[in-house]
Design a protein around this motif. Structure first.
Motif, PDB file in Angstrom:
ATOM      1  N   ILE A   1      19.817  37.998  77.746  1.00 24.17           N
ATOM      2  CA  ILE A   1      19.654  36.816  76.946  1.00 24.17           C
ATOM      3  C   ILE A   1      20.333  35.679  77.564  1.00 24.17           C
ATOM      4  CG2 ILE A   1      19.564  38.315  74.799  1.00 24.17           C
ATOM      5  CD1 ILE A   1      22.686  37.436  74.308  1.00 24.17           C
ATOM      6  N   PRO A   2      20.156  34.443  77.199  1.00 24.47           N
ATOM      7  CA  PRO A   2      20.508  33.317  77.845  1.00 24.47           C
ATOM      8  C   PRO A   2      22.028  33.167  77.414  1.00 24.47           C
ATOM      9  CG  PRO A   2      18.717  32.625  76.574  1.00 24.47           C
ATOM     10  CD  PRO A   2      19.137  34.198  76.189  1.00 24.47           C
ATOM     11  N   HIS A   3      22.712  32.559  78.529  1.00 25.66           N
ATOM     12  CA  HIS A   3      24.028  32.315  78.346  1.00 25.66           C
ATOM     13  C   HIS A   3      24.401  30.869  77.690  1.00 25.66           C
ATOM     14  CE1 HIS A   3      28.174  31.144  80.491  1.00 25.66           C
ATOM     15  NE2 HIS A   3      28.510  31.858  79.250  1.00 25.66           N
TER      16      HIS A   3
ATOM     17  N   PHE B   1      16.542  37.984  68.957  1.00 27.74           N
ATOM     18  CA  PHE B   1      16.698  38.831  69.924  1.00 27.74           C
ATOM     19  C   PHE B   1      16.901  40.123  69.337  1.00 27.74           C
ATOM     20  CE2 PHE B   1      17.666  35.011  72.612  1.00 27.74           C
ATOM     21  CZ  PHE B   1      16.604  35.346  73.751  1.00 27.74           C
ATOM     22  N   PHE B   2      17.398  40.305  68.264  1.00 24.27           N
ATOM     23  CA  PHE B   2      18.303  41.405  67.541  1.00 24.27           C
ATOM     24  C   PHE B   2      17.450  41.695  66.193  1.00 24.27           C
ATOM     25  CE2 PHE B   2      21.240  38.803  70.086  1.00 24.27           C
ATOM     26  CZ  PHE B   2      21.246  39.786  70.860  1.00 24.27           C
ATOM     27  N   PRO B   3      16.638  43.053  66.295  1.00 25.59           N
ATOM     28  CA  PRO B   3      16.020  43.219  64.926  1.00 25.59           C
ATOM     29  C   PRO B   3      16.922  43.802  63.777  1.00 25.59           C
ATOM     30  CG  PRO B   3      14.881  44.295  67.041  1.00 25.59           C
ATOM     31  CD  PRO B   3      16.149  43.527  67.430  1.00 25.59           C
ATOM     32  N   TRP B   4      17.963  44.287  64.162  1.00 18.91           N
ATOM     33  CA  TRP B   4      19.002  44.582  62.729  1.00 18.91           C
ATOM     34  C   TRP B   4      19.517  43.414  62.051  1.00 18.91           C
ATOM     35  CZ3 TRP B   4      23.287  42.116  63.847  1.00 18.91           C
ATOM     36  CH2 TRP B   4      23.783  41.887  65.198  1.00 18.91           C
TER      37      TRP B   4
ATOM     38  N   LEU C   1      25.342  34.059  65.203  1.00 18.87           N
ATOM     39  CA  LEU C   1      25.602  34.743  66.331  1.00 18.87           C
ATOM     40  C   LEU C   1      25.943  33.835  67.200  1.00 18.87           C
ATOM     41  CD1 LEU C   1      22.626  35.973  65.032  1.00 18.87           C
ATOM     42  CD2 LEU C   1      23.322  37.505  66.781  1.00 18.87           C
ATOM     43  N   PHE C   2      27.282  34.027  67.937  1.00 18.45           N
ATOM     44  CA  PHE C   2      27.691  33.193  69.121  1.00 18.45           C
ATOM     45  C   PHE C   2      28.584  34.116  69.907  1.00 18.45           C
ATOM     46  CE2 PHE C   2      30.881  33.319  65.732  1.00 18.45           C
ATOM     47  CZ  PHE C   2      32.431  33.290  66.363  1.00 18.45           C
ATOM     48  N   ASP C   3      28.769  33.401  71.255  1.00 24.74           N
ATOM     49  CA  ASP C   3      29.580  34.000  72.321  1.00 24.74           C
ATOM     50  C   ASP C   3      30.980  33.474  72.163  1.00 24.74           C
ATOM     51  OD1 ASP C   3      30.969  34.268  74.686  1.00 24.74           O
ATOM     52  OD2 ASP C   3      29.427  33.867  75.925  1.00 24.74           O
ATOM     53  N   ASP C   4      31.943  34.150  71.530  1.00 25.92           N
ATOM     54  CA  ASP C   4      33.217  33.830  71.184  1.00 25.92           C
ATOM     55  C   ASP C   4      34.149  33.676  72.431  1.00 25.92           C
ATOM     56  OD1 ASP C   4      33.744  36.533  72.055  1.00 25.92           O
ATOM     57  OD2 ASP C   4      34.998  36.804  70.387  1.00 25.92           O
ATOM     58  N   THR C   5      33.549  33.673  73.614  1.00 30.23           N
ATOM     59  CA  THR C   5      34.526  33.148  74.762  1.00 30.23           C
ATOM     60  C   THR C   5      34.410  31.582  75.099  1.00 30.23           C
ATOM     61  OG1 THR C   5      32.780  33.320  76.309  1.00 30.23           O
ATOM     62  CG2 THR C   5      34.116  35.603  75.860  1.00 30.23           C
ATOM     63  N   PHE C   6      33.486  31.136  74.163  1.00 31.09           N
ATOM     64  CA  PHE C   6      33.629  29.507  73.804  1.00 31.09           C
ATOM     65  C   PHE C   6      34.666  29.294  73.105  1.00 31.09           C
ATOM     66  CE2 PHE C   6      29.398  30.066  75.699  1.00 31.09           C
ATOM     67  CZ  PHE C   6      29.125  29.285  76.589  1.00 31.09           C
ATOM     68  N   PRO C   7      35.557  28.250  73.436  1.00 33.32           N
ATOM     69  CA  PRO C   7      36.629  28.071  72.596  1.00 33.32           C
ATOM     70  C   PRO C   7      36.069  27.405  70.979  1.00 33.32           C
ATOM     71  CG  PRO C   7      36.847  26.533  74.679  1.00 33.32           C
ATOM     72  CD  PRO C   7      35.562  27.337  74.212  1.00 33.32           C
ATOM     73  N   HIS C   8      36.718  28.171  69.853  1.00 34.88           N
ATOM     74  CA  HIS C   8      36.443  27.749  68.485  1.00 34.88           C
ATOM     75  C   HIS C   8      37.526  27.838  67.652  1.00 34.88           C
ATOM     76  CE1 HIS C   8      36.165  32.328  69.369  1.00 34.88           C
ATOM     77  NE2 HIS C   8      36.211  32.302  67.991  1.00 34.88           N
ATOM     78  N   PHE C   9      37.478  27.676  66.604  1.00 32.77           N
ATOM     79  CA  PHE C   9      38.303  27.550  65.417  1.00 32.77           C
ATOM     80  C   PHE C   9      37.749  27.344  64.037  1.00 32.77           C
ATOM     81  CE2 PHE C   9      37.854  22.826  66.435  1.00 32.77           C
ATOM     82  CZ  PHE C   9      37.749  22.426  65.479  1.00 32.77           C
TER      83      PHE C   9
ATOM     84  N   ARG D   1      26.684  42.870  74.475  1.00 31.83           N
ATOM     85  CA  ARG D   1      25.613  42.033  74.829  1.00 31.83           C
ATOM     86  C   ARG D   1      24.336  42.659  75.613  1.00 31.83           C
ATOM     87  NH1 ARG D   1      24.997  36.556  76.783  1.00 31.83           N
ATOM     88  NH2 ARG D   1      27.099  36.135  76.238  1.00 31.83           N
ATOM     89  N   PRO D   2      23.244  42.445  75.503  1.00 32.73           N
ATOM     90  CA  PRO D   2      22.054  43.345  76.089  1.00 32.73           C
ATOM     91  C   PRO D   2      22.150  42.923  77.738  1.00 32.73           C
ATOM     92  CG  PRO D   2      21.235  42.245  74.255  1.00 32.73           C
ATOM     93  CD  PRO D   2      22.613  41.739  74.450  1.00 32.73           C
ATOM     94  N   CYS D   3      22.278  43.897  78.586  1.00 36.36           N
ATOM     95  CA  CYS D   3      22.285  43.382  79.949  1.00 36.36           C
ATOM     96  C   CYS D   3      21.561  44.626  80.618  1.00 36.36           C
ATOM     97  CB  CYS D   3      23.827  43.673  80.520  1.00 36.36           C
ATOM     98  SG  CYS D   3      24.884  42.601  79.732  1.00 36.36           S
ATOM     99  N   ARG D   4      21.381  44.175  82.214  1.00 37.96           N
ATOM    100  CA  ARG D   4      20.775  45.178  82.856  1.00 37.96           C
ATOM    101  C   ARG D   4      21.867  46.488  83.024  1.00 37.96           C
ATOM    102  NH1 ARG D   4      19.658  40.173  85.294  1.00 37.96           N
ATOM    103  NH2 ARG D   4      17.478  39.767  84.927  1.00 37.96           N
ATOM    104  N   GLN D   5      21.164  47.376  83.837  1.00 30.01           N
ATOM    105  CA  GLN D   5      22.096  48.870  83.743  1.00 30.01           C
ATOM    106  C   GLN D   5      23.292  48.679  84.331  1.00 30.01           C
ATOM    107  OE1 GLN D   5      20.021  52.272  85.733  1.00 30.01           O
ATOM    108  NE2 GLN D   5      20.820  53.455  84.060  1.00 30.01           N
ATOM    109  N   ALA D   6      23.158  48.137  85.457  1.00 29.34           N
ATOM    110  CA  ALA D   6      24.513  47.831  86.210  1.00 29.34           C
ATOM    111  C   ALA D   6      25.651  47.250  85.655  1.00 29.34           C
ATOM    112  CB  ALA D   6      24.288  47.278  87.822  1.00 29.34           C
ATOM    113  N   ALA D   7      25.214  46.171  84.572  1.00 30.72           N
ATOM    114  CA  ALA D   7      26.359  45.535  84.061  1.00 30.72           C
ATOM    115  C   ALA D   7      26.586  46.337  82.829  1.00 30.72           C
ATOM    116  CB  ALA D   7      25.584  44.228  83.493  1.00 30.72           C
ATOM    117  N   ARG D   8      25.728  47.043  82.126  1.00 26.28           N
ATOM    118  CA  ARG D   8      26.007  48.051  81.035  1.00 26.28           C
ATOM    119  C   ARG D   8      27.248  49.050  81.322  1.00 26.28           C
ATOM    120  NH1 ARG D   8      20.391  48.319  80.248  1.00 26.28           N
ATOM    121  NH2 ARG D   8      20.546  50.485  80.728  1.00 26.28           N
TER     122      ARG D   8
END
Length: 277
Positions: free
Chosen positions: A56-58, A66-69, A205-213, A231-238
């Motif tokens: 998924i995009p960074h 991206f997420f059916p659930w 939904l958000f990437d929490d490595t971006f600063p937030h408060f 995060r959905p990733c290719r097999q090596a990253a998983r």
């Protein structure tokens, strides 16, 4: 030797929130570092590898399509809300009571967390108190943590970042103050700052490595379902992420939370409160 280096020599480390904490946990033979320290040291390299292999995009905000659930949870948000509200805020411990290693972001005891599970550990007593929510959570693949998160009136969570690019955060708004604009999260994205006020029954939904408060500048409680998912990733990253999460699972950081949750679960509900501020 500087004061900082002396403290580092004594086992003091910087946690992922930027706060120096004592890490006297078990250290691996010949390496002299705990799993917490090892994970911290290799995290930047892991994050770079994960982003290169992400499916998924960074971006700071993540598209729910991206997420059916997500649709499953939104369809059942009122059921989840009813279970959350039935567990009164005063019966939910503050995050600071559960985890002192969350440091400064848990300093305001008006932030309360009712944990279902985290890093492979389940709080069975809590799952039984919200059975329908628990059933829905079981249908989410690659779940890392799940909790009801309550912000009491006046609570503010200071600017901070998450642990890894390998997970992202999901919010389902359950009970939101009438003055929505005064209850919000601000996320500092790549090129712009996003300020979001929750709508009941809707997702964020958000990437929490971006600063937030976060701030609740109202006179009402805010309830959300808060989860972390891989995060959905290719097999090596998983595979690499699996090793990293294993280190986190067995770190002192997580073990202390598990111990505190086990202790709280054995206490009568009337004793599971935190001092009001």
């Amino acid at each position: 030797m500087s004061v900082l280096n002396k403290k580092m020599k004594q086992g003091s480390v910087m946690d992922y929130l930027g706060k120096r904490v004592s890490d006297n946990g078990w250290k691996l033979p010949f390496i002299g570092k705990s799993l917490y320290q090892i994970g911290k040291d290799i995290r930047p390299a892991i994050d770079r590898f994960i982003i290169r292999n992400s499916l998924i995009p960074h971006t700071a905000l993540i598209d729910a399509r991206f997420f059916p659930w997500v649709n499953l949870l939104e369809r059942n948000w009122e059921t989840i809300r009813d279970e959350a509200v039935r567990i009164r805020a005063e019966d939910i411990p503050s995050l600071g009571e559960i985890s002192r290693q969350h440091g400064r972001i848990a300093g305001d005891r008006r932030w309360r967390s009712f944990f279902f599970e985290g890093y492979g550990y389940r709080c069975e007593e809590n799952c039984q108190r919200a059975p329908r929510t628990n059933d829905l959570l079981r249908q989410i693949p690659n779940l890392v943590t799940a909790s009801f998160s309550v912000l009491e009136p006046g609570c503010r969570i200071p600017r901070h970042v998450g642990m890894t690019k390998g997970t992202f955060v999901y919010h389902l708004a359950l009970k939101i103050p009438k003055n929505r604009e005064a209850c919000h999260i601000t996320i500092e994205g790549e090129n712009k700052t996003h300020t979001y006020s929750w709508n009941e029954g809707e997702s964020l939904l958000f990437d929490d490595t971006f600063p937030h408060f976060v701030a609740n500048d109202t006179d009402e409680d805010r309830y959300i379902l808060l989860i972390q998912v891989q995060r959905p990733c290719r097999q090596a990253a998983r595979r690499l992420l699996k090793i990293f999460l294993f280190c986190v699972r067995h770190s002192r950081f997580v073990q202390e939370i598990k111990t505190q949750l086990d202790m709280l679960a054995r206490r009568p509900l009337s004793d599971q409160t935190s001092p009001a501020e």
